[in-house]
Scaffold this motif. Structure first.
Motif, short mmCIF file in Angstrom:
data_model
loop_
_atom_site.label_atom_id
_atom_site.label_comp_id
_atom_site.label_asym_id
_atom_site.label_seq_id
_atom_site.Cartn_x
_atom_site.Cartn_y
_atom_site.Cartn_z
N GLN A 25 0.85 -1.18 0.00
CA GLN A 25 0.00 0.00 0.00
C GLN A 25 0.89 1.23 0.00
O GLN A 25 1.77 1.36 0.85
CB GLN A 25 -0.87 -0.02 1.25
N PRO A 26 0.68 2.14 -0.95
CA PRO A 26 1.53 3.33 -0.97
C PRO A 26 1.21 4.28 0.18
O PRO A 26 0.07 4.41 0.61
CB PRO A 26 1.19 3.98 -2.32
N ILE A 27 2.24 4.92 0.67
CA ILE A 27 2.11 6.02 1.62
C ILE A 27 2.46 7.27 0.84
O ILE A 27 3.55 7.36 0.27
CB ILE A 27 3.05 5.82 2.82
N VAL A 28 1.52 8.19 0.76
CA VAL A 28 1.70 9.34 -0.13
C VAL A 28 1.88 10.64 0.64
O VAL A 28 1.38 10.81 1.75
CB VAL A 28 0.52 9.49 -1.11
N HIS A 29 2.62 11.55 0.03
CA HIS A 29 2.79 12.90 0.55
C HIS A 29 1.45 13.61 0.34
O HIS A 29 0.92 13.63 -0.77
CB HIS A 29 3.91 13.62 -0.20
N LEU A 30 0.89 14.19 1.40
CA LEU A 30 -0.45 14.75 1.30
C LEU A 30 -0.53 15.94 0.35
O LEU A 30 -1.53 16.13 -0.34
CB LEU A 30 -0.96 15.16 2.68
N ASP A 31 0.49 16.76 0.30
CA ASP A 31 0.45 17.93 -0.58
C ASP A 31 0.60 17.58 -2.05
O ASP A 31 -0.14 18.07 -2.90
CB ASP A 31 1.52 18.95 -0.19
N SER A 32 1.54 16.71 -2.36
CA SER A 32 1.83 16.41 -3.77
C SER A 32 1.12 15.16 -4.28
O SER A 32 0.93 15.00 -5.48
CB SER A 32 3.34 16.22 -3.97
N GLY A 33 0.74 14.27 -3.37
CA GLY A 33 0.16 13.00 -3.79
C GLY A 33 1.17 11.98 -4.26
O GLY A 33 0.82 10.89 -4.69
N ASP A 34 2.46 12.35 -4.21
CA ASP A 34 3.52 11.44 -4.64
C ASP A 34 3.75 10.36 -3.59
O ASP A 34 3.76 10.64 -2.39
CB ASP A 34 4.83 12.20 -4.85
N PRO A 35 3.97 9.13 -4.04
CA PRO A 35 4.30 8.07 -3.08
C PRO A 35 5.69 8.32 -2.48
O PRO A 35 6.62 8.68 -3.19
CB PRO A 35 4.28 6.79 -3.89
#
Length: 83
Positions: A25-35
């Motif tokens: 399951q990816p954990i993403v940066h909330l601002d960018s949406g990048d994993p």
């Protein structure tokens, strides 16, 4: 055979065969949406009575094999990540 004994026998086969599946399951940066990372999730054999993690880990705890299952899950995740 009672359900507890059946669960202990099933978890024993899963651990001994190393048949735990790993999903990521990816954990993403909330601002960018990048994993930024991935979390490894463990599941029992697909279609088995111990496919769901709560049942898988519950059966291992009842059978006194939780440490063995943890090691099996870690091996499975490492192998899947490198696979």
């Amino acid at each position: 055979m009672d359900m507890q004994a059946l669960g202990a026998e099933s978890i024993g086969r899963i651990i001994d065969a190393g048949s735990v599946r790993s999903l990521f399951q990816p954990i993403v940066h909330l601002d960018s949406g990048d994993p930024v990372a991935f979390e490894a999730l463990s599941r029992g054999p697909e279609g088995s009575g111990l496919e769901h993690p709560d049942l898988l880990f519950g059966a291992a705890a009842e059978a006194g094999r939780l440490g063995e299952l943890d090691r099996t899950c870690a091996r499975s995740a490492i192998e899947a990540a490198h696979g």
